[in-house]
Design a protein around this motif. Structure first.
Motif, PDB file in Angstrom:
ATOM      1  N   ALA A   2       0.830  -1.207   0.000  1.00 34.64           N
ATOM      2  CA  ALA A   2       0.000   0.000   0.000  1.00 34.64           C
ATOM      3  C   ALA A   2       0.868   1.261   0.000  1.00 34.64           C
ATOM      4  N   PRO A   3       0.391   2.291  -0.682  1.00 37.29           N
ATOM      5  CA  PRO A   3       1.139   3.555  -0.671  1.00 37.29           C
ATOM      6  C   PRO A   3       1.188   4.141   0.739  1.00 37.29           C
ATOM      7  N   LEU A   4       2.211   4.947   0.971  1.00 38.51           N
ATOM      8  CA  LEU A   4       2.392   5.613   2.265  1.00 38.51           C
ATOM      9  C   LEU A   4       2.032   7.080   2.094  1.00 38.51           C
ATOM     10  N   ASP A   5       1.310   7.637   3.081  1.00 34.34           N
ATOM     11  CA  ASP A   5       1.049   9.072   2.978  1.00 34.34           C
ATOM     12  C   ASP A   5       2.272   9.817   3.509  1.00 34.34           C
ATOM     13  N   ILE A   6       2.315  11.101   3.255  1.00 29.31           N
ATOM     14  CA  ILE A   6       3.488  11.904   3.567  1.00 29.31           C
ATOM     15  C   ILE A   6       3.868  11.839   5.040  1.00 29.31           C
ATOM     16  N   ALA A   7       2.864  11.755   5.932  1.00 34.58           N
ATOM     17  CA  ALA A   7       3.155  11.678   7.368  1.00 34.58           C
ATOM     18  C   ALA A   7       3.849  10.361   7.703  1.00 34.58           C
ATOM     19  N   ALA A  10       7.417  10.588   6.438  1.00 34.52           N
ATOM     20  CA  ALA A  10       8.192  11.454   7.325  1.00 34.52           C
ATOM     21  C   ALA A  10       8.559  10.704   8.608  1.00 34.52           C
ATOM     22  N   ARG A  11       7.613  10.000   9.167  1.00 35.07           N
ATOM     23  CA  ARG A  11       7.857   9.275  10.420  1.00 35.07           C
ATOM     24  C   ARG A  11       8.868   8.142  10.211  1.00 35.07           C
ATOM     25  N   GLN A  12       8.712   7.382   9.146  1.00 32.28           N
ATOM     26  CA  GLN A  12       9.593   6.229   8.922  1.00 32.28           C
ATOM     27  C   GLN A  12      10.990   6.633   8.460  1.00 32.28           C
ATOM     28  N   LEU A  20      10.222  16.614   2.314  1.00 28.39           N
ATOM     29  CA  LEU A  20       9.653  15.678   1.333  1.00 28.39           C
ATOM     30  C   LEU A  20       8.945  16.441   0.214  1.00 28.39           C
ATOM     31  N   ARG A  21       8.187  17.476   0.570  1.00 31.73           N
ATOM     32  CA  ARG A  21       7.511  18.283  -0.458  1.00 31.73           C
ATOM     33  C   ARG A  21       8.546  18.969  -1.357  1.00 31.73           C
ATOM     34  N   PHE A  22       9.615  19.484  -0.733  1.00 28.18           N
ATOM     35  CA  PHE A  22      10.676  20.135  -1.504  1.00 28.18           C
ATOM     36  C   PHE A  22      11.337  19.135  -2.454  1.00 28.18           C
ATOM     37  N   TYR A  23      11.684  17.949  -1.951  1.00 26.34           N
ATOM     38  CA  TYR A  23      12.295  16.919  -2.798  1.00 26.34           C
ATOM     39  C   TYR A  23      11.355  16.525  -3.933  1.00 26.34           C
ATOM     40  N   ASP A  24      10.057  16.448  -3.648  1.00 25.22           N
ATOM     41  CA  ASP A  24       9.064  16.104  -4.671  1.00 25.22           C
ATOM     42  C   ASP A  24       9.039  17.183  -5.746  1.00 25.22           C
ATOM     43  N   GLU A  25       9.013  18.437  -5.335  1.00 21.06           N
ATOM     44  CA  GLU A  25       8.988  19.533  -6.300  1.00 21.06           C
ATOM     45  C   GLU A  25      10.281  19.622  -7.097  1.00 21.06           C
ATOM     46  N   LYS A  26      11.402  19.245  -6.479  1.00 21.80           N
ATOM     47  CA  LYS A  26      12.711  19.284  -7.148  1.00 21.80           C
ATOM     48  C   LYS A  26      12.906  18.069  -8.061  1.00 21.80           C
ATOM     49  N   GLY A  27      12.039  17.063  -7.926  1.00 21.33           N
ATOM     50  CA  GLY A  27      12.128  15.883  -8.773  1.00 21.33           C
ATOM     51  C   GLY A  27      13.006  14.776  -8.215  1.00 21.33           C
ATOM     52  N   LEU A  28      13.455  14.906  -6.957  1.00 24.34           N
ATOM     53  CA  LEU A  28      14.279  13.855  -6.352  1.00 24.34           C
ATOM     54  C   LEU A  28      13.440  12.632  -5.986  1.00 24.34           C
ATOM     55  N   ILE A  29      12.215  12.876  -5.581  1.00 26.50           N
ATOM     56  CA  ILE A  29      11.260  11.804  -5.302  1.00 26.50           C
ATOM     57  C   ILE A  29       9.975  12.175  -6.022  1.00 26.50           C
ATOM     58  N   ASP A  42       5.071   5.704  -3.044  1.00 27.69           N
ATOM     59  CA  ASP A  42       5.350   4.275  -3.101  1.00 27.69           C
ATOM     60  C   ASP A  42       6.310   3.947  -1.956  1.00 27.69           C
ATOM     61  N   PRO A  43       6.184   2.776  -1.311  1.00 28.40           N
ATOM     62  CA  PRO A  43       7.091   2.426  -0.208  1.00 28.40           C
ATOM     63  C   PRO A  43       8.573   2.454  -0.597  1.00 28.40           C
ATOM     64  N   GLY A  44       8.882   2.300  -1.886  1.00 28.18           N
ATOM     65  CA  GLY A  44      10.267   2.357  -2.352  1.00 28.18           C
ATOM     66  C   GLY A  44      10.913   3.714  -2.137  1.00 28.18           C
ATOM     67  N   VAL A  45      10.101   4.737  -1.848  1.00 29.67           N
ATOM     68  CA  VAL A  45      10.640   6.068  -1.615  1.00 29.67           C
ATOM     69  C   VAL A  45      11.553   6.080  -0.390  1.00 29.67           C
ATOM     70  N   LEU A  46      11.314   5.172   0.556  1.00 24.51           N
ATOM     71  CA  LEU A  46      12.142   5.132   1.770  1.00 24.51           C
ATOM     72  C   LEU A  46      13.593   4.810   1.440  1.00 24.51           C
ATOM     73  N   GLU A  47      13.794   3.875   0.514  1.00 20.62           N
ATOM     74  CA  GLU A  47      15.164   3.542   0.111  1.00 20.62           C
ATOM     75  C   GLU A  47      15.790   4.712  -0.646  1.00 20.62           C
ATOM     76  N   LYS A  48      15.010   5.357  -1.476  1.00 19.74           N
ATOM     77  CA  LYS A  48      15.523   6.506  -2.224  1.00 19.74           C
ATOM     78  C   LYS A  48      15.907   7.638  -1.258  1.00 19.74           C
ATOM     79  N   LEU A  49      15.094   7.860  -0.240  1.00 17.56           N
ATOM     80  CA  LEU A  49      15.412   8.877   0.769  1.00 17.56           C
ATOM     81  C   LEU A  49      16.691   8.520   1.526  1.00 17.56           C
TER      82      LEU A  49
END
Length: 156
Positions: A2-7, A10-12, A20-29, A42-49
C-alpha cells in the motif's frame, strides 16, 4: 504494498514533511497521488530517501544527487563522481587532522607565549600561506540557505 502518505514517510524516514515536499517539487522523489490533501508515495521512496541522505552526508549537493538517478528513478551512480568526492574528503580529513594536531599542541605547549613556540609559529606561517585553510564551507552554506529558502517558499 500500500502507498504511504506523507506523514508515514516522514515518520519512517525521519525526513520532515516540508523536505519531502521540496524533494518532490525538485524531482528527487515522486508522489504517486493524493489522499485528500496528503501526498502519497510508493514504499520504495524510503530507500531513495536513504540514498539521498547518504549523498547529503557525503557532501553532495541536491543537484549532484539528482544526477545519481535515472529518469525512471533507479540509482545510476557515477563511480568517477564518487572517487572525486572521496579524494575531496581525504583532503579535508588531512587538513582537519593537521588543525587538530596544531590545536592540541597549542593547548599543552610550555612556551611562555604561543608566539614564542616554534611549532605554533610554523603552523601560523602555514596558515598565512594558505597551506592550512578551513574547508570551503561557503558553497554548502549557500546551498543550504537556498534549500531553506526554497523549502520555506514551498510551504506557503
Amino acid at each position: 504494498m500500500a502507498p504511504l502518505d506523507i506523514a508515514q514517510v516522514a515518520r519512517q524516514s525521519g525526513v520532515p514533511a516540508s523536505t519531502l515536499r521540496f524533494y518532490d517539487e525538485k524531482g528527487l522523489i515522486a508522489s504517486t497521488g493524493r489522499q485528500g490533501l496528503r501526498r502519497l508515495f510508493d514504499p520504495g521512496v524510503l530507500e531513495k530517501l536513504a540514498l539521498i541522505s547518504l549523498g547529503r552526508a557525503a557532501g553532495f549537493s541536491l543537484d549532484e544527487i539528482a544526477r545519481m538517478f535515472a529518469p525512471d528513478g533507479q540509482p545510476r551512480i557515477d563511480r568517477r563522481m564518487l572517487e572525486t568526492k572521496a579524494d575531496e574528503l581525504d583532503r579535508t580529513i588531512r587538513q582537519l587532522a593537521a588543525m587538530r594536531d596544531g590545536l592540541r599542541h597549542a593547548a599543552v605547549c610550555r612556551a611562555p607565549s604561543h608566539m614564542e613556540c616554534p611549532t605554533f609559529r610554523r603552523i601560523l606561517r602555514a596558515a598565512g600561506t594558505g597551506a592550512i585553510a578551513a574547508p570551503d564551507r561557503k558553497a554548502p552554506r549557500k546551498r543550504a540557505a537556498q534549500s531553506s529558502s526554497n523549502e520555506a517558499s514551498s510551504r506557503q
